[in-house]
Design a protein around this motif. Structure first.
Motif, mmCIF file in Angstrom:
data_model
loop_
_atom_site.group_PDB
_atom_site.id
_atom_site.type_symbol
_atom_site.label_atom_id
_atom_site.label_comp_id
_atom_site.label_asym_id
_atom_site.label_seq_id
_atom_site.Cartn_x
_atom_site.Cartn_y
_atom_site.Cartn_z
ATOM 1 N N GLY A 171 0.766 -1.267 -0.072
ATOM 2 C CA GLY A 171 0.110 0.100 0.018
ATOM 3 C C GLY A 171 0.818 1.356 0.202
ATOM 4 N N HIS A 172 2.133 1.210 0.286
ATOM 5 C CA HIS A 172 2.749 2.274 0.435
ATOM 6 C C HIS A 172 3.340 2.820 -0.999
ATOM 7 N N SER A 173 2.888 1.953 -1.896
ATOM 8 C CA SER A 173 3.091 2.451 -3.349
ATOM 9 C C SER A 173 2.131 3.699 -3.709
ATOM 10 N N TYR A 174 1.157 3.873 -2.710
ATOM 11 C CA TYR A 174 0.458 5.092 -2.805
ATOM 12 C C TYR A 174 0.812 6.405 -2.906
ATOM 13 N N ALA A 175 2.066 6.301 -2.009
ATOM 14 C CA ALA A 175 2.933 7.366 -1.615
ATOM 15 C C ALA A 175 4.269 7.596 -2.597
ATOM 16 N N ALA A 176 4.278 6.890 -3.673
ATOM 17 C CA ALA A 176 5.368 6.948 -4.544
ATOM 18 C C ALA A 176 5.008 8.236 -5.276
ATOM 19 N N SER A 177 6.582 8.666 -5.507
ATOM 20 C CA SER A 177 6.538 9.939 -6.458
ATOM 21 C C SER A 177 6.694 9.719 -7.828
ATOM 22 N N SER A 178 7.104 8.505 -8.260
ATOM 23 C CA SER A 178 7.345 8.461 -9.704
ATOM 24 C C SER A 178 7.057 6.728 -9.978
ATOM 25 N N MET A 179 7.126 6.623 -11.283
ATOM 26 C CA MET A 179 6.648 5.305 -11.776
ATOM 27 C C MET A 179 7.924 4.305 -11.539
ATOM 28 N N ALA A 180 9.256 4.996 -11.421
ATOM 29 C CA ALA A 180 10.347 4.154 -11.146
ATOM 30 C C ALA A 180 10.353 3.641 -9.701
ATOM 31 N N GLU A 181 9.813 4.757 -8.793
ATOM 32 C CA GLU A 181 9.604 4.210 -7.464
ATOM 33 C C GLU A 181 8.717 3.200 -7.276
ATOM 34 N N ILE A 182 7.466 3.227 -7.974
ATOM 35 C CA ILE A 182 6.251 2.152 -7.778
ATOM 36 C C ILE A 182 7.076 0.845 -8.318
ATOM 37 N N GLU A 183 7.740 0.762 -9.303
ATOM 38 C CA GLU A 183 8.322 -0.356 -9.844
ATOM 39 C C GLU A 183 9.473 -0.916 -8.879
ATOM 40 N N SER A 184 10.274 -0.117 -8.095
ATOM 41 C CA SER A 184 11.107 -0.516 -7.087
ATOM 42 C C SER A 184 10.114 -1.381 -6.000
ATOM 43 N N ILE A 185 8.958 -0.581 -5.535
ATOM 44 C CA ILE A 185 8.181 -1.165 -4.645
ATOM 45 C C ILE A 185 7.611 -2.417 -4.765
ATOM 46 N N ALA A 186 7.178 -2.425 -6.231
ATOM 47 C CA ALA A 186 6.620 -3.756 -6.552
ATOM 48 C C ALA A 186 7.481 -4.989 -6.767
ATOM 49 N N LEU A 187 8.809 -4.631 -7.279
ATOM 50 C CA LEU A 187 9.718 -5.696 -7.162
ATOM 51 C C LEU A 187 10.009 -6.293 -5.569
ATOM 52 N N THR A 188 10.256 -5.408 -4.783
ATOM 53 C CA THR A 188 10.181 -5.821 -3.252
ATOM 54 C C THR A 188 9.062 -6.473 -2.720
ATOM 55 N N GLU A 189 8.092 -6.008 -3.224
ATOM 56 C CA GLU A 189 6.651 -6.881 -2.673
ATOM 57 C C GLU A 189 6.640 -8.198 -3.410
ATOM 58 N N GLY A 190 6.780 -8.413 -4.791
ATOM 59 C CA GLY A 190 7.077 -9.839 -5.289
ATOM 60 C C GLY A 190 8.012 -10.576 -4.617
ATOM 61 N N ARG A 191 9.288 -10.100 -4.186
ATOM 62 C CA ARG A 191 10.317 -11.087 -3.908
ATOM 63 C C ARG A 191 9.978 -11.342 -2.409
ATOM 64 N N ALA A 192 9.385 -10.553 -1.487
ATOM 65 C CA ALA A 192 8.988 -10.607 -0.281
ATOM 66 C C ALA A 192 8.114 -11.890 0.009
ATOM 67 N N VAL A 193 7.244 -12.048 -0.870
ATOM 68 C CA VAL A 193 6.365 -13.221 -0.939
ATOM 69 C C VAL A 193 7.062 -14.465 -1.517
#
Length: 367
Positions: A171-193
């Motif tokens: 959910g912290h992706s909603y505070a992202a300031s760029s698509m690059a930051e969203i991508e970084s959050i998403a990759l961390t999300e997927g890898r955590a699981v």
């Protein structure tokens, strides 16, 4: 009837836009050969939940037991309650719900699991549980890796619980300031699981479901090797927050509020009949700062809704506006989920012609 003939405020759903949004999610899941389990807290509507299942969703995600009860009574049979449950009142309701649907419940602490086990001790019931992993939101969830494995081992010793999944919500992706930051959050999300699941399986604990989701991240996290499921919710409608993040366009926003101008002071402000009881005061979760004001007034860039009282939307005018008393506008809400929860029904239209009215059966279900 045309939508501009409706009384205001009215909640509008463009069926064609919604269908296109659903197709986009379904196509992504099919291309990745993974499951799709939408979060229905966005729409809280049985007709939409059934439509998602018709398009290939394996089941649904809910936030609260009361939402699950509504969905199960309406024929939805595979439900993840993505929320920790430990209170005795809720465990009693959960036991009753298990008779009507295949229920999965989030856990992020061994005590929760023990309370669930104790409630089922001596019964023939087995409850599926999914471990919630913290992937950076710092809300609910155990830390990925060894904490997941430790909880998984403890659950494995509880005879009435079956561990069938690991999931997270970025959910912290909603505070992202760029698509690059969203991508970084998403990759961390997927890898955590995925990495937590791999660690469990290395220790002989199978994890068939590895679930991620959040509308901004699901198309990235869903491609991480080992992920088997995505759970986007807001993507059924989109809203001004998603537009601000760069995830969606204005044209993709399927949910809008029809409002009327009820007062005007030339050159200063217009007042709409949509206050906090229609638009909500939500300006974005988890630090989001991409939206300005309290909703996007379609086709009127000179208008910004600056303040909301209960029944009034007070908007400033930048320069001149053609809007006058009794004129109607469509407003894209900042956050579709909270606005949907304010209405009893939504008016469904196609190209501006009313075709149906759908109940929002689970609105107000917050227990």
């Amino acid at each position: 009837m045309r939508i501009d003939q409706l009384d205001t405020p009215s909640l509008l759903l463009d069926k064609d836009k919604m269908e296109a949004n659903l197709n986009e999610i379904a196509d992504f899941a099919s291309e990745q050969r993974i499951n799709w389990r939408p979060h229905i807290k966005t729409h809280k509507c049985l007709k939409i939940a059934r439509r998602q299942i018709e398009k290939g969703a394996v089941g649904i995600t809910v936030a609260k037991i009361s939402e699950a009860e509504v969905m199960a009574s309406g024929g939805v049979k595979d439900i993840l309650i993505a929320y920790p449950i430990s209170a005795p009142e809720k465990i009693n309701r959960l036991s009753a719900l298990m008779k009507d649907a295949q229920i999965k419940v989030a856990v992020d602490h061994v005590k929760q699991a023990k309370l669930l086990q104790d409630s089922l001790q001596g019964t023939p019931w087995e409850l599926e549980v999914w471990i919630k992993v913290n992937s950076g939101l710092n809300r609910c969830g155990v830390e990925p890796g060894r904490e997941v494995l430790q909880l998984a081992k403890q659950i494995a010793n509880m005879p009435n619980l079956t561990l069938t999944g690991i999931f997270t919500h970025a959910g912290h992706s909603y505070a992202a300031s760029s698509m690059a930051e969203i991508e970084s959050i998403a990759l961390t999300e997927g890898r955590a699981v995925a990495e937590s699941a791999a660690l469990c399986e290395k220790e002989g604990i199978p994890i068939p479901a590895r679930s991620v989701g959040s509308t901004p991240t699901y198309k990235i996290a869903g491609k991480v090797s080992g992920i088997t499921e995505v759970r986007p919710g807001n993507a059924v409608f989109f809203d001004a927050i998603q537009v601000g993040l760069g995830v969606a366009s204005i044209d993709q926003c399927a949910l809008r509020l029809l409002a009327s101008v009820v007062s005007k002071r030339s050159g200063e402000r217009v007042i709409f009949d949509t206050g906090s009881k229609a638009l909500s005061l939500d300006q974005g979760a988890h630090g989001n700062a991409t939206v300005k004001g309290f909703g996007h007034v379609v086709d009127h860039p000179e208008i910004r809704i600056e303040r909301l009282s209960e029944e009034h939307g007070i908007a400033s005018i930048d320069g001149e506006t053609t809007l006058d008393l009794t004129d109607k506008v469509q407003i894209i809400p900042n956050h579709a989920c909270t606005v949907m929860n304010l209405f009893d029904h939504v008016i469904v239209h196609r190209q501006g012609i009313v075709i149906d009215q759908w109940r929002i059966e689970a609105r107000g279900k917050v227990q």
